[in-house]
Write an enzyme that holds these catalytic residues in place. Structure first.
Site, PDB file in Angstrom:
ATOM      1  N   GLU A  71       0.498  -1.864   0.019  1.00 24.51           N
ATOM      2  CA  GLU A  71      -0.164  -0.060   0.318  1.00 24.51           C
ATOM      3  C   GLU A  71       0.977   1.427   0.235  1.00 24.51           C
ATOM      4  O   GLU A  71       0.865   2.050   1.033  1.00 24.51           O
ATOM      5  CB  GLU A  71      -1.148  -0.284   1.211  1.00 24.51           C
ATOM      6  N   TYR A 118     -11.423  -3.173   0.220  1.00 23.97           N
ATOM      7  CA  TYR A 118     -11.896  -3.256   1.518  1.00 23.97           C
ATOM      8  C   TYR A 118     -12.889  -2.677   1.418  1.00 23.97           C
ATOM      9  O   TYR A 118     -14.344  -3.572   1.955  1.00 23.97           O
ATOM     10  CB  TYR A 118     -11.190  -2.299   3.040  1.00 23.97           C
TER      11      TYR A 118
END
Length: 1938
Positions: free
Chosen positions: A1542, A1686
């Site tokens: 990330e 997510y």
């Protein structure tokens, strides 16, 4: 002689046209030129006639020499070229000078001035409509080259010529497509066949070799151009034997013609072509001798012309210089013989259809002409409205749409104020908005066009665009759902630009392309579309697009192109018609026609035969041009042909080239229309003029159009209102065309524009226009017998009107182009037109309404329940039995409470919308209305914010049609409104009856019924006649009789049509707010007594009215009657405390039960009220209760006086018990309640009215339990938004989405008998005490505008969809897919070093930035740190054990950089740290679990941060060194590597927001981009290191893991939000994915950041730039796409002004849908479909890479519950969406990783947020890992490798369970069913394990024995001390309580 020249000019043009009938041949070339050095045109006044026609020719060239651009272009050369074009010349010779262009012979050293001169010449020719014929060279070698290389015998010259040709093609090839290598090659032919070794022969061979080289080069460079070789006719035979004639596209021949010799030119041409074969011939130069004409002796010239026009000759064109120069030497003559043998006879005017029509109408007087006809159109008449794709759609480049000629036109700045149609009305995103308008209009049809470029971006069938096709699918389906028939136009002007680049409608190949396009449309949409127009207004394309050039494609050629475009469009139309007729008609049963535009024309001088003839010519040049071939005989009108022929004879230059149809083509075109579509807007008065030789319809047609200055003008200079013209034109069409084909006529377009400024809504001129034109159309039907079947108003809404942009408005609906929402508001004309449609014309038609019912035995209407008096119920207990509702729902988890329910309401469910009289009607004193108490109140200053009142309100009293429009558009089944008592009875009594008020409600009710909308009528909605306050209003019992009189009148007057009555709206509000608080009229502030007394009277009045209806009217009318009560749901503050539950029950009884209990239970007030008020009264020393008492008779009379239960519900309050004060006396204090807002729910524009959707379900259940399961109608439910919220009301959509779903749950899951739902309200209105500061409406009302315009909000469209679907059927995207992943699918779970390892200083580990961050105060929640975390550093075996339980095949973990390299460099390698990872990897491999290793998961060594960290570009090499160490030590065992996890979070969260380590936030505009830049370079270096040094041996794969949310537009109808969502995704995933997978940053980021940086005054972009080397170094550094995902967000545009940071650059805000499930993290909402969408995005955007999902999961907060149903739900649905992406979308998904293995330190939130599949108990020093239920479910999914289909029986993978779990496996489902949930034990309000609860139970059992003994003793003492009861009320209450 001039007349002769004109005749010859026409003959030559005719000849050319004849020669080019073959569509495969180019148009005939009329050739002039070249310029000569001595030519100086004289354009002085009066000298034009004497001007030499041409400058070129052999004599001129010999005398002056060819112009070689060594001097400037002749003065006024442009005027000269214009003159040539006017005289009919099409092509001009341009002879290049080899020596002037390349003075040195070197193509690398050209003369720039000469090049520029020639380019200027070529540009001038093009601009004046002349095409160049470019000659490379004459023949002889230029002197300069001859001096160096010799003559053509030199072997180097062919190569030099080739290089010269290449230079010329490069320099001028963009401006010319017709070339000649050598114009006079024959000059080199001196000996042939002679001595083959002679120099002249070698010279010729080399010259021909040079020619061949140039030809090959040209064909290699250009496709579609032509090249030739020039020679004398006598040399053709010789040269064809020695050169490759296949290399040339035509022959360029020099001919000599001596008329005196009598030789046949035709024979000579045949001889040439016999030698040249099939090549066409261009007569490059024609020399004429001996043809001097004498008077009346033209035979030699006619013979010459006949030779040229012979159909046997393939003549490409002819040089006409000598011809015209020769003719000009003769003398002028009076006349010349007709040289044509094919003249067309003009039919007699006296017998024409036009003559007959004109004779009929010319006799009308003006009064007769304008007399209005009051009548109706035929039944079934097709009323419609129209639009055109390029005018309204927008989305000009969305989803692969191709560019159109209108896109190119507007982007070139050719429209008003540089406006474009890029967004237009945004109809591409607003199908529902547009169809809403059509429903409101009550239109039967909608005519729209399909954008060819949206379907076929390239114009051809080989490039279909499915997204474009789906748009029209949606539009068509939505229309049909609304009972609106689509009428589709295939082509309305917006040609794909690609096709235009190949000639557009001038290229005959477009016929096949259009045929394919039509075929596709018929095939795709023909099952639903039954009416097709091939073209709409094709005359505009021909005339304005190819004639005048004012429309795209902007071609100014009225002579040739305009006629040719028409010719090709007609053939295209015919082919499309035949496709339908041959392939589709039998199956689809539709009809295909064409919509032709035409004005009506009548003589300027009615008595003039010449003017009459000119008028007919006007029509034939406009309408007949297209109509005659289609509807008559397959050919152009004789009048048109004869006029063109006459001009051919008259003019020297060609003024009109009318193509001809072959007989086969005529047959193909004739009869190709099933109807005649007419677009008509205005008329013209025409007179005859001598048009001369001016091209264009007026010049060729010899007419001039005029308008009568008395005709009303419009915003357009060409449209004047002359309504009678349409009647006359229709009569002409019927006589001229449809009388032959017998097809019906449809008016496919009629309307007028208004200006864009000023009054845009009150378009009275359009109303008058439509009224007049529609009435004239009616006359054509009724009086003239015209078979007119439909009328279409142009247009549905304002749009992009071509060159006028948005400055002219044709719409029935106003579009605000300054608002990105593009709101559509009906104009007055829309309401007028809808009225015409409703009445089907202009007859005074009464609406048919049901007749009064005949007897009591008639059944009640099916829409409403059968009325029956309910049996009495026992009084409520205290607390009531309905407390089971709290027991059932208040223990729900947030997940259970919010879980969305998909389903539908029962068939026949009543959907409605509401208003009330005072809020909307206005007209407060109009037509005799009396004042109400609200009039009195609001007229007092200070009563209402901003002095608001209902004097005008929405002006519904005067705008009934506007209200009906909205209701039709909404598609509601019912409309709830109230009657204004004082409007009908001004002083409250029947004696004051006001008939006009009655008439208003009759019109309203009849209008509703006419459109199938059921009226729900409220008799009293708070607006009491002020006159009745003289008797104290509702405090006076005489009001019972007064109300009954009013209601009796209403039942008698309206009851035959109204079947649903409501006596009172919210009597609670009347009593408490009006007479207690006194904040509402009549403002009585007596809170202790008046509310109870008023309520008492209201109940009795209600009962009286009910019985009046029941006994007097119900038997005949059969309706139902009830009362609308209001209630907030009361939720106890603590459901585990009985006193709080009792308080909540008391709150319900004091509000809802106050009125419902007497009516629905036993005729009396609830005991809770009686007890509380009675006790309070006694404590206050009063002799009796302040709550009045009903007699037994009154109870019986009141009980059961409602046929259904009507409830108004808005919000929920949280209630707790308080002991209230006794003074002053007040209803409020009687309740002993404290109330608070439900703080977890969204606030609204009204304080203390939060949107608490779940309260509605509980309220409905409470009504069911408390009142005997009645049938329930929600008669009001809605939300207030502030005045800044106009049409984009997202909050209202969320409100409806959640509240109606809770109602659906009550209906479907709880068996509540919910029968209807009414949204509040129809439109913004006067909101009582809030005035106009808030709005509840589904429609926005502009209260500042005197017309009170109503504009639908987005919520109106959303509510329509709910009603259409009858609830919320399970969306396709939510349906589970059963199936399996690939066999080698990698199932994994993940952790990260800092989050789980602990051992923060163990064994030599260095400090990380997270160690420092977590040890900094206020950085991490609860001051948590990762010092110990899950202690995984010491628990390898335990971690591997739980991994084995999960049955994963892989485990993803990260390596702590400072654990291995304490200072971040290779200076010191910590072997202890490395050994930990060796142990972990070995243990994993031993368990057959493959390690997936992340090199960097955010825990940078602090030592590196101290020298700048990721900001310092030296870190790139540091990271590579670190990676080298890890690869070398672990690479033989690890085969799956992730470089960086990330990078977005590292860059932006850590270095922009500063909410993660290293916590930097002071340079948000630059630092995140710098850090991101270095992260990408570091990743690339690590990848290359592995690829080059380790891959061959270790054979692993390596990539980067990128995280991203998916983004949807907050408003999916809004392009601005769609663009914002796109930016969010590109700034998120695209920031790092684009450089790695595509190369460099994406254009969105680069463009935006650069522009914003420069605008802020910075010298360059804040986004760093990669060097070309770095771009290539980073691009492709992946073996797979590692992806963490997510959630999804809703994006919208947000302007941060001049702020410079990431969010400002992104220019978007994000929110979450209120219906989405929550998690333990504020940013994470459960949105599974977004997962599939972003996976598909990765496939499409980044080249379909293999994808490994490296993180996905959900968190929780609060009490630990091992039964984590929400996580099971999350994984089931998200993994199923991944399966869909894989199976349905073809995304190459290779693996899935659940985040996370165990609860751990979730970064800045500490241990508060838990993502784990295993719970880690941090209160236990051993940190045990305990499986949650989700672990079992995930293990089962892994075992099944997906989701087995339950329809195929139990799958073997479902049998085994992982150790220690007991959860049964289930198939994927939208949510776990309640019966299937495995719940933890709830004991005394706590979630406990079964074991813990068992221990607690034993303890409490022991305590209970002791307590029981104590209680027995206390009861004995109480009985002994008890005394006589104080009152009967107290006894009853005590008994009930115990």
């Amino acid at each position: 002689m001039k007349s002769l020249c004109a005749v010859l000019s026409v003959l030559l043009l005719w000849c050319g046209a004849c020669s080019s009938l073959d569509e495969d041949q180019p148009d005939f070339m009329l050739l002039a030129g070249p310029l000569t050095n001595g030519f100086r045109p004289d354009f002085s006044a009066g000298s034009t006639a004497a001007l030499p026609l041409f400058s070129g020719g052999p004599a001129a060239e010999a005398k002056f020499g060819t112009f070689g651009c060594d001097t400037p272009l002749p003065e006024r050369s442009r005027d000269y070229f214009q003159y040539l074009r006017f005289r009919g010349v099409t092509h001009f010779k341009v002879v290049l000078s080899w020596s002037h262009l390349l003075p040195t012979g070197d193509s690398g050293q050209p003369s720039r001035d000469t090049v520029e001169c020639y380019r200027t010449l070529l540009v001038q020719l093009a601009e004046e409509g002349l095409k160049p014929l470019v000659v490379l060279h004459r023949s002889a070698v230029p002197e300069a080259l001859r001096a160096r290389h010799g003559d053509w015998e030199s072997q180097v010259l062919p190569d030099l010529f080739e290089r010269y040709a290449q230079f010329a093609f490069s320099a001028f090839g963009d401006l010319a497509d017709c070339w000649v290598t050598f114009s006079h090659i024959g000059e080199l032919v001196e000996t042939w066949p002679g001595d083959t070794a002679s120099a002249p022969h070698r010279a010729l061979q080399n010259a021909l070799l040079a020619h061949e080289k140039a030809c090959r080069l040209y064909h290699h460079l250009f496709a579609g151009g032509r090249i030739s070789l020039g020679m004398q006719a006598e040399d053709v035979s010789l040269l064809s034997q020695t050169t490759n004639m296949a290399l040339v596209d035509f022959l360029s021949v020099e001919l000599r013609r001596d008329c005196s010799e009598g030789a046949s030119l035709e024979k000579e041409l045949r001889a040439v072509q016999a030698t040249s074969g099939p090549l066409p011939v261009l007569i490059y130069q024609l020399q004429i001798q001996g043809c001097a004409t004498e008077q009346n002796n033209y035979k030699p010239l006619i013979s010459l012309l006949q030779a040229l026009k012979s159909p046997d000759q393939k003549i490409l064109g002819c040089d006409i210089v000598e011809l015209f120069n020769h003719l000009s030497m003769g003398n002028s003559v009076e006349s010349a013989p007709d040289a044509s043998d094919a003249a067309v006879k003009v039919p007699s005017l006296a017998s024409s259809a036009y003559q007959r029509v004109w004779e009929k109408f010319s006799k009308e007087t003006e009064a007769d002409r304008d007399r209005f006809l009051t009548a109706s159109f035929p039944e079934g008449f097709a009323w419609g409205a129209s639009s055109e794709s390029f005018k309204v759609e927008g989305g000009w480049a969305e989803h692969g749409k191709g560019e159109t000629i209108w896109d190119r036109f507007a982007h070139g700045g050719h429209a008003f104020a540089n406006q474009t149609a890029d967004l237009a009305c945004d109809s591409y995103n607003k199908v529902d908005y547009d169809v809403y308008l059509l429903r409101g209009l009550f239109a039967k049809t909608y005519q729209f066009s399909i954008s060819w470029a949206r379907i076929f971006p390239s114009g051809h069938r080989g490039s279909p665009n499915e997204m474009g096709a789906l748009y029209y699918d949606k539009l068509i389906d939505t229309l049909i759902q609304s009972n609106i028939q689509p009428v589709v136009t295939l082509h309305h002007w917006d040609l794909p630009q690609v096709l235009q680049d190949y000639g557009g409608w001038m290229n005959s190949s477009i016929i096949e392309a259009f045929k394919d396009f039509a075929d596709f449309c018929f095939s795709r949409y023909g099952d639903r579309v039954k009416t097709w127009n091939t073209f709409s207004s094709p005359w505009v394309v021909s005339h304005a697009g190819y004639g005048t050039g004012v429309y795209p494609p902007g071609i100014k050629d009225p002579v040739v192109d305009s006629y040719q475009a028409t010719h090709i469009m007609l053939k295209s139309h015919a082919e499309a018609w035949h496709v339908y007729n041959d392939k589709y008609r039998q199956l689809q049963g539709g009809k295909v026609g064409i919509a032709l535009n035409s004005e009506w024309a009548e003589p300027l001088t009615p008595s003039s035969p010449e003017a009459m003839a000119a008028s007919e010519r006007y029509l034939q040049f406009m309408l007949g041009w297209f109509a005659h071939p289609i509807f008559v005989d397959g050919d152009y009108p004789p009048l048109l042909k004869s006029q063109v022929e006459a001009k051919r004879k008259e003019c020297l230059a060609e003024v009109a080239r009318l193509p001809t149809f072959t007989e086969a083509e005529k047959g193909r075109v004739r009869g190709t229309a099933d109807f005649f579509g007419l677009n008509h807007y205005t008329s013209r008065l025409v007179n005859a003029t001598a048009g001369g030789c001016v091209p264009g319809p007026a010049g060729v047609g010899d007419f001039t159009p005029h308008v009568d200055p008395a005709w009303p003008p419009t915003a357009s200079g060409w449209i004047y209102s002359a309504p009678w013209g349409i009647r006359r034109l229709l009569s002409f069409i019927a006589a001229e065309y449809t009388s032959i084909t017998k097809v019906p006529i449809y008016v496919t377009g009629n309307g007028m524009p208004t200006r864009y400024n000023g009054e845009v809504l009150n378009d009275a001129e359009r109303v008058l226009y439509l009224r007049g034109y529609i009435n004239e159309a009616l006359k054509a039907i009724q009086l003239d017998g015209v078979d007119l079947r439909g009328f279409t108003a142009q247009s549905l809404m304002d749009g992009f009107e071509g060159p006028q942009g948005y400055s002219e408005r044709f719409g029935l609906h106003y579009v605000d182009f300054g608002n990105p929402d593009r709101p559509r508001t009906p104009k007055e004309s829309a309401h007028f037109y809808s009225g015409v449609i409703t009445r089907n014309g202009f007859a005074d038609v009464e609406v048919r309404v049901p007749s009064p019912r005949g007897s009591a035995s008639d059944p009640a209407p099916a829409a409403w329940p059968q009325a029956k008096k309910p049996s009495g119920l026992l009084p409520s207990e205290v607390p009531s039995a309905a407390k089971v509702v709290w027991e059932k729902f208040s223990y729900q988890s947030k997940f259970e409470r919010k879980l969305y329910h998909y389903g539908t309401f029962p068939e026949g469910f009543s959907w409605g919308v509401s208003s009330s009289a005072y809020q909307v009607e206005g007209g407060w004193n109009a037509d005799g209305k009396g004042p109400s108490i609200w009039d009195e109140f609001t007229h007092k200053p200070g009563s209402i914010p901003n002095g608001g009142n209902g004097d005008v309100a929405c002006d519904s009293y005067h705008r009934l049609e506007e209200d009906l429009y909205m209701l039709r558009a909404l598609g509601v089944k019912s409309y709830r409104f109230s009657l204004s008592w004082s409007r009908m009875f001004p002083n409250g009594s029947k004696a004051s009856l006001n008939q006009k008020g009655v008439d208003y409600y009759n019109r309203l009710i009849n209008g509703l019924l006419a459109h199938g909308i059921t009226p729900m009528v409220t008799l009293y909605h708070w607006d009491l006649p002020q006159a009745l306050m003289s008797i104290n209003g509702w405090q006076n019992t005489s009001m019972i009789d007064v109300l009954d009189e009013f209601c009796d009148f209403c039942f008698a007057t309206f009851g035959n049509r109204v079947k649903f009555w409501v006596t009172f709206n919210e009597p609670y509000t009347i009593a408490w707010s009006g007479y207690g608080l006194g904040n509402m009229p009549p403002n009585v502030k007596k809170p202790g007594n008046a509310p109870y007394q008023v309520a008492h009277n209201l109940l009795k009045a209600h009962a009286r009215v009910y019985h009046t209806y029941d006994e007097k009217y119900r038997p005949a009318q059969g309706g139902v009657i009830s009362i609308s009560l209001n209630a907030d749901w009361a939720e106890p503050k603590d459901v585990n405390v009985l006193r709080e539950v009792a308080a909540a029950d008391r709150a319900m009884q004091f509000q809802l039960g106050w009125f419902a209990h007497p009516i629905f239970k036993n005729g009396d007030y609830p005991d809770a009220m009686r007890w509380m008020v009675g006790n309070k009264s006694e404590l206050q020393g009063l002799p009796e209760s302040r709550l009045p008492v009903f007699t037994e008779r009154e109870k019986a009379y009141i009980q059961g006086t409602a046929d259904v239960f009507c409830i108004n519900a808005y919000t929920t309050t949280v209630v707790h018990h308080v002991t209230s004060r006794l003074s002053p006396e007040s209803y409020d204090y009687d309740r002993d309640l404290g109330m608070a807002e439900e703080s977890d729910s969204p606030s609204t524009a009204i304080k203390e009215q939060r949107a608490v959707a779940w309260g509605l379900r509980r309220l409905l259940n409470w009504i069911k339990e408390e009142y005997g399961d009645p049938e329930i109608y929600v008669t009001e439910n809605g939300v207030a938004t502030d005045i800044q919220t106009t049409v984009d009301d997202t909050d209202r959509i969320f409100f409806l989405k959640t509240y109606i779903d809770e109602a659906l749950k009550a209906q479907n899951l709880d068996a509540v008998k919910l029968r209807g739902y009414v949204a509040s309200s129809l439109m913004d209105s006067f909101e009582w005490l809030h005035g106009y500061t808030v709005g509840f409406g589904l429609h926005h009302v502009d209260f500042k505008h005197p017309m009170r315009p109503r504009t639908p909000k987005r919520s109106a469209h959303y509510y329509y969809q709910i009603m259409r679907d009858n609830g919320f059927p399970l969306p396709e995207e939510e349906k589970p897919l059963y199936g399996h992943f690939r066999k080698d699918f990698a199932w994994s779970t993940a952790t990260a070093a800092y989050q789980i390892e602990g051992g923060w200083r163990a064994d030599g580990k260095g400090l990380s930035i997270w160690d420092k961050f977590a040890h900094t105060p206020l950085r991490v929640g609860n001051d948590d740190t990762g010092d110990v975390a899950c202690d995984s550093y010491n628990k390898v075996e335990e971690d591997v054990a739980i991994l084995k339980k999960l049955r994963v095949s892989h485990y993803r973990f990260s390596i702590s950089w400072p654990r291995v390299l304490p200072d971040g460099t290779t200076k010191t390698i910590n072997e202890a740290g490395l050994n930990y990872y060796h142990r972990l990897v070995d243990a994993l491999l031993a368990a057959n679990i493959q390690p997936q290793v992340t090199l960097y998961h955010w825990d940078l060594p602090q030592a590196l941060q101290d020298v700048g960290g990721w900001e310092n570009d030296t870190i790139v090499q540091r990271f590579a060194d670190y990676a080298d160490v890890i690869f070398s030590h672990l690479g033989d065992k690890v085969k799956f590597w992730i470089t960086i996890n990330e990078p977005y979070n590292v860059a932006n969260i850590g270095h922009g927001y500063g909410s993660a380590a290293p916590g930097i936030s002071f340079r948000p505009g630059t630092l995140p981009y710098i850090v991101g830049h270095n992260l990408l370079k570091a990743h690339a270096e690590a990848w290359h290191l592995y690829n080059e040094k380790y891959r061959a041996k270790q054979r692993g794969i390596i990539s980067i893991t990128i995280n991203s949310d998916w983004a949807e537009p907050r408003n999916p109808y809004k392009q601005e939000d769609i663009d914002a969502a796109h930016r969010v995704v590109q700034f998120y995933i695209g920031w790092f994915a684009h450089p790695v997978f595509n190369g460099d940053y994406n254009d969105v980021m680069k463009t935006i950041i650069r522009e914003r940086s420069l605008a802020a005054g910075l010298p360059k972009s804040r986004l760093p730039e990669f060097t070309p080397y770095e771009v290539q170094r980073i691009k492709g550094t992946y073996d797979y796409f590692g992806f963490n995902h997510y959630t999804t967000v809703l994006a919208f545009k947000l302007d941060y002004k001049n702020l410079q940071h990431y969010d400002a650059d992104r220019g978007a805000g994000t929110i979450a849908d209120r219906s989405w499930l929550d998690s333990g993290s504020s940013w994470l909402k459960v949105t599974p479909p977004g997962f599939r969408k972003i996976l598909k995005f990765i496939k499409d955007e980044y080249g379909d890479p293999p994808v490994y999902i490296t993180e996905n999961g959900i968190s929780e907060r609060g009490l630990v519950n091992l039964n984590d149903a929400h996580r099971i739900h999350y994984y089931e649905n998200y993994i199923n969406q991944a399966l869909k992406a894989n199976v349905l979308d073809g995304v190459d998904i290779r693996g899935y990783t659940a985040w996370s293995l165990m609860d751990n330190l979730e970064w800045a939130t500490g241990f508060a947020e838990r993502f784990g599949l295993f719970y880690v108990n941090h209160s236990d020093p051993t940190l045990p890992r305990v499986a949650k239920q989700s672990a079992a479910r995930y293990a089962t999914i892994i075992t099944c490798n997906g989701f087995p289909d339950p329809a195929q029986g139990p799958h073997e993978c479902l049998a085994p369970e992982p150790e220690g779990t007991t959860t049964p496996s289930r198939s994927p489902s939208p949510s776990p069913a309640p019966s299937e949930r495995v719940q933890s034990v709830r004991f005394l309000g706590l979630d406990m394990s079964p074991q813990d609860s068992e221990v607690a139970l034993y303890i409490l059992f022991s305590l209970s024995i002791v307590i029981t003994i104590a209680m027995v003793f206390m009861v004995y003492q109480y009985r002994k001390a008890s005394r006589k009861p104080k009152s009967r009320t107290e006894n009853i209450s005590l008994e009930k309580r115990f």
